[in-house]
Design a protein around this motif. Structure first.
Motif, short mmCIF file in Angstrom:
data_model
loop_
_atom_site.label_atom_id
_atom_site.label_comp_id
_atom_site.label_asym_id
_atom_site.label_seq_id
_atom_site.Cartn_x
_atom_site.Cartn_y
_atom_site.Cartn_z
N MET A 62 0.83 -1.20 0.00
CA MET A 62 0.00 0.00 0.00
C MET A 62 0.87 1.25 0.00
N VAL A 63 0.41 2.27 -0.69
CA VAL A 63 1.01 3.59 -0.68
C VAL A 63 -0.13 4.60 -0.74
N ASP A 64 -0.12 5.57 0.18
CA ASP A 64 -1.12 6.65 0.18
C ASP A 64 -2.55 6.12 0.10
N GLY A 65 -2.82 5.08 0.87
CA GLY A 65 -4.19 4.60 0.97
C GLY A 65 -4.68 3.75 -0.17
N ARG A 66 -3.78 3.36 -1.06
CA ARG A 66 -4.17 2.53 -2.20
C ARG A 66 -3.30 1.28 -2.25
N ILE A 67 -3.86 0.21 -2.80
CA ILE A 67 -3.07 -0.99 -3.07
C ILE A 67 -2.37 -0.79 -4.41
N VAL A 68 -1.03 -0.77 -4.36
CA VAL A 68 -0.26 -0.46 -5.56
C VAL A 68 0.51 -1.66 -6.10
N GLY A 69 0.53 -2.74 -5.36
CA GLY A 69 1.27 -3.91 -5.83
C GLY A 69 0.81 -5.16 -5.11
#
Length: 254
Positions: free
Chosen positions: A213-220
């Motif tokens: 997660m980065v900045d409240g999002r699933i990025v990977g």
């Protein structure tokens, strides 16, 4: 693998700032899922939201068809007590109780078994996790690693369907951390679903699937598969995870 817990378009806002942004996530029954990310990425907020410990500001969370966001607080508390188990960075044991009574307490609160049955299960869990001889001690008479093992016993006393762990090794030395992760791995091998938050790739390497997660999002997302229990292969999984060389996983477990 069937899905036991589903989040859709999950949102959380704190102090006017978005902490979770349109999160979609499926957790498979019997899966070992790790959530990683830098401080402030929203990983702990996601775990607390999925477990019904934290409010949400939009979206849905479904536990096998039961919509958690529609439950009243008493219903959520009952669900957390009987179907979920929680392991935290600090064990948060009660100082006025023996270690055994700390494990027994949620079993008695659940009122699903007799006191003698709950005590017998608590003693069995403590024996299996290597802290049986500490049953009558208090929290000042055990090490950090031992207290964390007692905390895990407490989390398991009601045979939870899902165990949520938030940085369970964050306050431990490397040897104690590895022992705790082997213990959690054993819990998973016994059939429990495990959702774990960590910033440590060597901890995440125990999992079957890792989301970032980065900045409240699933990025990977990476699927690691099962770990064979060998420390050398664990270090290799951690190296690959750190370098991002593991093959991407599908978004939803099957």
């Amino acid at each position: 693998m069937s899905t036991v817990l589903t989040a859709r378009r999950l949102r959380r806002v704190l102090s006017g700032q978005p902490v979770l942004q349109e999160i979609d996530l499926d957790v498979g029954r019997g899966e070992f899922l790790a959530i990683m990310g830098p401080s402030g990425s929203g990983k702990s907020t996601l775990l607390y939201s999925l477990s019904g410990m934290d409010d949400t500001d939009g979206g849905s969370i479904s536990l096998e068809g039961t919509e958690l966001t529609e439950l009243e607080q008493k219903q959520l508390a009952r669900l957390r007590l009987t179907r979920f188990g929680f392991v935290f960075q600090q064990a948060h044991l009660l100082a006025n109780l023996t270690l055994l009574d700390n494990v027994v307490l949620p079993g008695r609160l659940a009122r699903t078994a007799s006191r003698s049955a709950v005590v017998a299960r608590a003693r069995d869990l403590m024996e299996r996790t290597g802290v049986g001889e500490l049953a009558q001690r208090d929290i000042t008479q055990a090490s950090g690693g031992q207290l964390q093992r007692v905390g895990i016993c407490r989390a398991l006393i009601n045979s939870p369907q899902i165990v949520f762990a938030d940085e369970p090794t964050g306050a431990l030395d490397s040897a104690s951390a590895l022992a705790v992760m082997r213990l959690l791995g054993g819990i998973h091998a016994d059939g429990a679903t495990l959702v774990l938050v960590t910033h440590d790739v060597e901890v995440a390497a125990h999992a079957q699937r890792v989301i970032t997660m980065v900045d409240g999002r699933i990025v990977g997302e990476r699927r690691l598969g099962g770990w064979d229990g060998q420390e050398g292969s664990l270090l290799e999984r951690a190296r690959q995870l750190r370098q991002g060389t593991l093959a991407p996983a599908r978004t939803r477990p099957t």
